[in-house]
Design a protein around this motif. Structure first.
Motif, PDB file in Angstrom:
ATOM      1  N   ALA A 148       0.833  -1.202   0.000  1.00 41.40           N
ATOM      2  CA  ALA A 148       0.000   0.000   0.000  1.00 41.40           C
ATOM      3  C   ALA A 148       0.870   1.256   0.000  1.00 41.40           C
ATOM      4  CB  ALA A 148      -0.932  -0.008   1.207  1.00 41.40           C
ATOM      5  N   ASP A 149       1.950   1.231   0.770  1.00 41.61           N
ATOM      6  CA  ASP A 149       2.887   2.356   0.758  1.00 41.61           C
ATOM      7  C   ASP A 149       3.505   2.534  -0.629  1.00 41.61           C
ATOM      8  OD1 ASP A 149       2.609   3.183   3.373  1.00 41.61           O
ATOM      9  OD2 ASP A 149       4.325   2.062   4.119  1.00 41.61           O
ATOM     10  N   LEU A 150       3.897   1.437  -1.245  1.00 39.34           N
ATOM     11  CA  LEU A 150       4.543   1.512  -2.549  1.00 39.34           C
ATOM     12  C   LEU A 150       3.603   2.119  -3.588  1.00 39.34           C
ATOM     13  CD1 LEU A 150       6.377  -1.933  -2.530  1.00 39.34           C
ATOM     14  CD2 LEU A 150       7.425   0.324  -2.293  1.00 39.34           C
ATOM     15  N   GLN A 151       2.351   1.739  -3.561  1.00 39.08           N
ATOM     16  CA  GLN A 151       1.390   2.315  -4.501  1.00 39.08           C
ATOM     17  C   GLN A 151       1.175   3.805  -4.221  1.00 39.08           C
ATOM     18  OE1 GLN A 151      -2.192  -0.051  -4.390  1.00 39.08           O
ATOM     19  NE2 GLN A 151      -1.163  -1.901  -5.076  1.00 39.08           N
ATOM     20  N   PHE A 152       1.040   4.148  -2.953  1.00 42.92           N
ATOM     21  CA  PHE A 152       0.743   5.520  -2.568  1.00 42.92           C
ATOM     22  C   PHE A 152       1.887   6.472  -2.904  1.00 42.92           C
ATOM     23  CE2 PHE A 152       0.217   9.118   0.268  1.00 42.92           C
ATOM     24  CZ  PHE A 152      -1.158   9.313   0.311  1.00 42.92           C
ATOM     25  N   CYS A 153       3.095   6.054  -2.617  1.00 43.12           N
ATOM     26  CA  CYS A 153       4.259   6.944  -2.754  1.00 43.12           C
ATOM     27  C   CYS A 153       4.576   7.315  -4.202  1.00 43.12           C
ATOM     28  CB  CYS A 153       5.486   6.324  -2.096  1.00 43.12           C
ATOM     29  SG  CYS A 153       5.410   6.276  -0.292  1.00 43.12           S
ATOM     30  N   PHE A 154       4.024   6.570  -5.162  1.00 41.03           N
ATOM     31  CA  PHE A 154       4.280   6.882  -6.561  1.00 41.03           C
ATOM     32  C   PHE A 154       3.105   7.589  -7.237  1.00 41.03           C
ATOM     33  CE2 PHE A 154       7.522   3.688  -5.717  1.00 41.03           C
ATOM     34  CZ  PHE A 154       8.630   4.302  -6.273  1.00 41.03           C
ATOM     35  N   LEU A 155       2.163   8.096  -6.433  1.00 42.87           N
ATOM     36  CA  LEU A 155       1.074   8.895  -6.991  1.00 42.87           C
ATOM     37  C   LEU A 155       1.613  10.290  -7.313  1.00 42.87           C
ATOM     38  CD1 LEU A 155      -1.812   7.919  -4.537  1.00 42.87           C
ATOM     39  CD2 LEU A 155      -1.435   7.059  -6.869  1.00 42.87           C
ATOM     40  N   LYS A 156       1.538  10.672  -8.546  1.00 41.89           N
ATOM     41  CA  LYS A 156       2.084  11.974  -8.957  1.00 41.89           C
ATOM     42  C   LYS A 156       1.113  13.100  -8.620  1.00 41.89           C
ATOM     43  CE  LYS A 156       4.878  10.583 -12.961  1.00 41.89           C
ATOM     44  NZ  LYS A 156       4.985  10.722 -14.430  1.00 41.89           N
ATOM     45  N   ASP A 157       1.632  14.107  -7.906  1.00 42.31           N
ATOM     46  CA  ASP A 157       0.930  15.375  -7.710  1.00 42.31           C
ATOM     47  C   ASP A 157      -0.441  15.203  -7.057  1.00 42.31           C
ATOM     48  OD1 ASP A 157       3.123  16.643  -9.033  1.00 42.31           O
ATOM     49  OD2 ASP A 157       2.271  15.962 -10.930  1.00 42.31           O
ATOM     50  N   LYS A 158      -0.508  14.300  -6.098  1.00 42.75           N
ATOM     51  CA  LYS A 158      -1.742  14.087  -5.353  1.00 42.75           C
ATOM     52  C   LYS A 158      -2.079  15.294  -4.478  1.00 42.75           C
ATOM     53  CE  LYS A 158      -3.817  10.938  -1.922  1.00 42.75           C
ATOM     54  NZ  LYS A 158      -5.103  10.760  -2.661  1.00 42.75           N
ATOM     55  N   PHE A 159      -1.050  15.960  -3.949  1.00 40.06           N
ATOM     56  CA  PHE A 159      -1.266  17.058  -3.008  1.00 40.06           C
ATOM     57  C   PHE A 159      -0.669  18.365  -3.556  1.00 40.06           C
ATOM     58  CE2 PHE A 159      -0.785  13.318  -0.054  1.00 40.06           C
ATOM     59  CZ  PHE A 159      -2.139  13.223   0.267  1.00 40.06           C
ATOM     60  N   PRO A 160      -1.466  19.429  -3.649  1.00 39.71           N
ATOM     61  CA  PRO A 160      -0.951  20.716  -4.133  1.00 39.71           C
ATOM     62  C   PRO A 160      -0.348  21.534  -2.997  1.00 39.71           C
ATOM     63  CG  PRO A 160      -3.318  20.867  -3.832  1.00 39.71           C
ATOM     64  CD  PRO A 160      -2.933  19.446  -3.462  1.00 39.71           C
ATOM     65  N   VAL A 161       0.627  20.965  -2.318  1.00 43.47           N
ATOM     66  CA  VAL A 161       1.222  21.635  -1.153  1.00 43.47           C
ATOM     67  C   VAL A 161       2.724  21.806  -1.346  1.00 43.47           C
ATOM     68  CG1 VAL A 161      -0.522  20.741   0.431  1.00 43.47           C
ATOM     69  CG2 VAL A 161       1.624  19.496   0.141  1.00 43.47           C
TER      70      VAL A 161
END
Length: 239
Positions: A214-227
């Motif tokens: 789950a971490d591996l999938q999450f960490c490669f999400l591009k530009d999920k957060f505009p912060v």
């Protein structure tokens, strides 16, 4: 002339390469991904520390704050901490106004070692676009791939390459160092089948064997957060 350099691991990091410059710390798996996620979900600040003793001391000395201890050693949670080094353990609404005190094997060490920089940001794939947007006019920019146990980690350099790609789309004036050219080439060679070669990397497979899919999938999400996350007075905050 604007310059852009890449440091490929914390062992390459020296004062001469970062003093007075703007730096971006990258630790995709997983420290900067956790920091970006925590601040996006409402945490007030993140305090990077070098040891579990320093983390416990911070909590003991700040009873007025909601302190959450997070971190790992060799990718495993630390005994007595509230959570590991995992962005998927963070829950929106549960960490509002909290202080996340973190110690990790690689990322927090890199942040502390780069303390002679004039400005320090933390980034991952999760907030790369937002970070690039504030760096386009930077005169001397250094992207620091934290690496794993002092060695090169392909996912961190891939993220540096993605940031360079975003910056070049906005501004063609950056003069790239050889390391920056290589990072950009790595990203461009893998963007069609992202995250590409990363799945063959050492750290990726350590986490995979530990069941951190789950971490591996999450960490490669591009530009999920505009912060944008920047260090201010020793703390990483959302700006």
């Amino acid at each position: 002339m604007q310059t852009l350099d890449v440091i490929n691991s914390v062992t390459e990091l020296s004062d001469t390469r970062v003093t007075g410059k703007t730096v971006v710390i990258i630790d995709v798996l997983r420290a900067t991904s956790v920091m970006v996620t925590a601040l996006s979900y409402g945490a007030k600040k993140v305090i990077p520390v070098l040891s579990k003793e320093e983390a416990f001391s911070y909590r003991n000395n700040h009873p007025e704050e909601l302190v959450i201890l997070a971190g790992e050693r060799n990718a495993d949670p630390i005994e007595g901490f509230d959570m590991g080094n995992s962005p998927v353990e963070l829950i929106p609404g549960k960490i509002d106004s909290a202080t996340l005190v973190m110690t990790t094997t690689n990322g927090t060490r890199t942040i502390r070692k780069a303390d002679t920089a004039s400005e320090l940001y933390v980034a991952s794939f999760l907030n790369a676009k937002a970070t690039a947007d504030v760096l386009g006019s930077t005169k001397e920019l250094v992207l620091i791939a934290s690496g794993t146990d002092g060695l090169y980690s392909v996912e961190d350099v891939l993220c540096a390459g993605y940031l360079i790609s975003l910056l070049k789309q906005m501004n063609q004036n950056f003069h790239l160092s050889d390391a920056a050219i290589a990072a950009l080439n790595l990203y461009e060679s893998n963007m069609a089948h992202f995250p590409g070669i990363t799945t063959e990397g050492r750290h990726y497979n350590i986490l995979k064997k530990k069941g951190k899919n789950a971490d591996l999938q999450f960490c490669f999400l591009k530009d999920k957060f505009p912060v944008v996350c920047q260090q201010k007075e020793g703390a990483i905050v959302k700006i």
